[in-house]
Design an enzyme around this catalytic site. Structure first.
Site, mmCIF file in Angstrom:
data_model
loop_
_atom_site.group_PDB
_atom_site.id
_atom_site.type_symbol
_atom_site.label_atom_id
_atom_site.label_comp_id
_atom_site.label_asym_id
_atom_site.label_seq_id
_atom_site.Cartn_x
_atom_site.Cartn_y
_atom_site.Cartn_z
ATOM 1 N N ASP A 74 0.854 -1.186 0.000
ATOM 2 C CA ASP A 74 0.000 0.000 0.000
ATOM 3 C C ASP A 74 0.896 1.245 0.000
ATOM 4 O OD1 ASP A 74 -2.518 1.468 0.392
ATOM 5 O OD2 ASP A 74 -1.695 1.924 2.353
ATOM 6 N N THR A 107 -2.784 5.469 -4.076
ATOM 7 C CA THR A 107 -1.698 6.145 -3.353
ATOM 8 C C THR A 107 -0.333 5.862 -3.977
ATOM 9 O OG1 THR A 107 -1.684 4.291 -1.824
ATOM 10 C CG2 THR A 107 -2.876 6.240 -1.131
ATOM 11 N N THR A 108 -0.192 4.695 -4.629
ATOM 12 C CA THR A 108 1.082 4.381 -5.295
ATOM 13 C C THR A 108 1.165 5.131 -6.628
ATOM 14 O OG1 THR A 108 0.927 2.175 -4.320
ATOM 15 C CG2 THR A 108 2.581 2.476 -6.025
ATOM 16 N N ASP A 405 -9.111 0.338 1.946
ATOM 17 C CA ASP A 405 -9.022 0.878 0.584
ATOM 18 C C ASP A 405 -10.289 0.559 -0.202
ATOM 19 O OD1 ASP A 405 -6.557 1.749 1.241
ATOM 20 O OD2 ASP A 405 -5.442 0.622 -0.261
#
Length: 542
Positions: A74, A107-108, A405
């Protein structure tokens, strides 16, 4: 003048100047050197995260200074646990965190995109283009990409009666996580949890009504969604019944103990009679408290504070099961779920303030005799608890992040129900649109547009590379196919199924999430490009 950073002096012609203090202790980088240092730091962070992108992305092990081990892919978690000293690297951590706070997913991707934009900016700076012109060009290119996203977005019906499309989206989010061996089950749990607490008409989801509880042990498949509350407590006495039906709950924030004076006091017990009188007074107070709870019609007492063995024994005698040391957030959730009121004083307890639950039971686990209390079939079915199991603490922690998520993605779809196709399809479509727009421009910004177009391709390139495909070959084929077939749903076939159409794979992402990724990364890059002077403490200075 004590805070003045130097000394005021005059030269031989009477012109004033300032001699700055402690120059040898400060490190200063200016101009292009400063920008290039920042770009290098941001690119290093992005390259670390790039390998964690997509369903075939790799996990990272993060070891804290205390020796705590976290295994995750994550983006926000990796960034949070990274110990970074560089000021620009810290901004990248905050970028990932703001994407996590706003959307919960992507988020990545947002960090990888920011890194790629800065890499392209470096090439433009080397060609002599001013950083401000590059920043302005990126801003315009981002607006062009957002327009293209709006154009290719598809409406997505959020219907509580037809959960399958939502489950497919949650499965896309969970595809890259450690839970993907049972990700259908996890996706169903996430969708059911959100739809239980969502107000579809107002397009609102109250996250506080979704609680995630975990317990080490068992298989991940043993995880479940409880339409009620799970509390990590047990009934206060081992001989109290383990299962109660049609329960009326008294939710108390007052302790089961005799009242104490608020001021400092001293009590002298000088004889056996005094002690006996004190003992009888305490017993009388306990009996009175239990009677007040019983008279209100309660069949279970939930108490925020503890009570001693004597009160516990008395509760057992009076056949009033009780739970002690229940934390504040749990107390509030129980009150919301059961429709009860939190009572601060025994005197205020009435039948109207009691909560109702159809079933209260104790669950026990394995050989460790760990027990938890489940309150279900409540008056208000909006409060739900996701209960996760797993082989060890690391797997459970990652499963908790993954389900968070998935819940966030389903929530963003309830708020804005338009979608774009994943697998890098949306990025390729935006890249083609921005490159086409660059050809229409006659100003210097056309270079920034083309650089932005190349940076957008970093997402499909990383997905292809992580899936074991040839990145450049895959990307050029997809770009050619998207142009020839006018099909913005063609993306990287990460699962190597032979079909690049993300529509048939049900690989979809919320439009809100994708827009946010492009906007946030562009804003950060603009900010970094505008910094041309850095003063910091010189570690080697005296």
């Amino acid at each position: 003048m004590s805070a003045f950073p130097g000394t005021f002096a005059f030269d031989e012609y009477g012109r004033p100047f300032i001699i700055l203090r402690d120059q040898e202790r400060q490190k200063r980088i200016t101009g292009t050197d400063a920008i290039k240092t920042h770009i290098m730091a941001a690119r290093q962070i992005a390259s670390t995260l790039k390998t964690s992108l997509g369903p075939k992305g790799l996990d990272k092990i993060m070891v804290s200074p205390d020796g705590d081990v976290t295994v995750t892919n994550d983006g926000a978690t990796i960034m949070k646990l990274m110990e970074v000293d560089h000021e620009i690297a810290k901004l990248m951590v905050q970028l990932s965190q703001s994407q996590d706070d706003e959307i919960g997913d992507g988020t990545t991707g947002v960090v990888v995109l920011a890194g790629a934009l800065l890499e392209q900016a470096e090439g433009l700076i080397d060609r002599g283009i001013h950083p401000i012109r590059i920043a302005d060009g990126f801003e315009l290119a981002a607006q062009c990409a957002i327009k293209q996203l709006d154009a290719i977005a598809k409406p997505f019906p959020v219907d509580p009666k037809n959960k399958e499309p939502l489950i497919q989206i949650a499965m896309t989010t969970l595809g890259s996580k450690i839970v993907n061996k049972c990700h259908r089950q996890m996706a169903e749990m996430a969708v059911d949890a959100v739809l239980n607490v969502a107000d579809i008409e107002k397009k609102d989801v109250n996250f506080e009504l979704i609680k995630i509880e975990t317990k080490v042990g068992g298989r991940m498949e043993d995880s479940m969604l409880v339409k009620g509350v799970i509390v990590d407590k047990t009934l206060s006495h081992s001989q109290m019944p383990k299962e109660l039906k049609n329960v009326k709950l008294a939710i108390l924030t007052c302790p089961f103990e005799p009242p104490k004076p608020k001021t400092k006091h001293k009590l002298d017990v000088t004889s056996a009679e005094d002690y006996r009188a004190l003992r009888e007074y305490e017993q009388e107070k306990f009996t009175q408290m239990v009677k007040q709870v019983k008279d209100a019609g309660a069949t279970l007492a939930i108490c925020q504070w503890g009570f001693d063995d004597e009160a516990n024994h008395l509760l057992l005698q009076q056949e009033l099961p009780a739970v002690r040391w229940v934390g504040g957030p749990e107390i509030e959730l129980i009150a919301i779920a059961t429709g009860g009121r939190i009572v601060p004083r025994f005197e205020e307890l009435t039948a109207e303030k009691l909560g109702y639950a159809g079933l209260v039971r104790e669950m026990s686990f394995g050989t460790s005799k760990d027990k938890m209390l489940v309150i279900e079939e409540c008056k208000n079915s909006k409060a739900v608890t996701i209960f996760l199991r797993g082989g060890n603490a690391m797997i459970i922690a990652e499963a908790k992040r993954s389900i968070h998520d998935a819940i966030c993605v389903v929530r963003s779809l309830v708020k804005d129900s338009r979608i774009v196709y994943g697998g890098g399809a949306a990025e390729i479509s935006c890249s083609l649109a921005v490159a086409k727009e660059a050809d229409q421009l006659s100003t210097l910004e056309q270079y920034a547009f083309r650089a932005f177009s190349v940076a957008l391709e970093s997402i499909p390139l990383a997905l292809a590379e992580n899936s074991g495909l040839h990145p450049i070959e895959t990307l050029s084929e997809l770009k050619a196919s998207q142009v020839a077939e006018k099909k913005p749903s063609l993306g990287v076939d990460c699962m190597l199924s032979g079909d690049s159409d993300m529509k048939s794979h049900n690989v979809v992402e919320s439009l809100h999430s994708k827009k946010q990724q492009i906007l946030l990364s562009t804003q950060l890059v603009k900010m970094i490009l505008k910094i041309d002077d850095v003063r910091s403490k010189n570690e080697g200075g005296m």
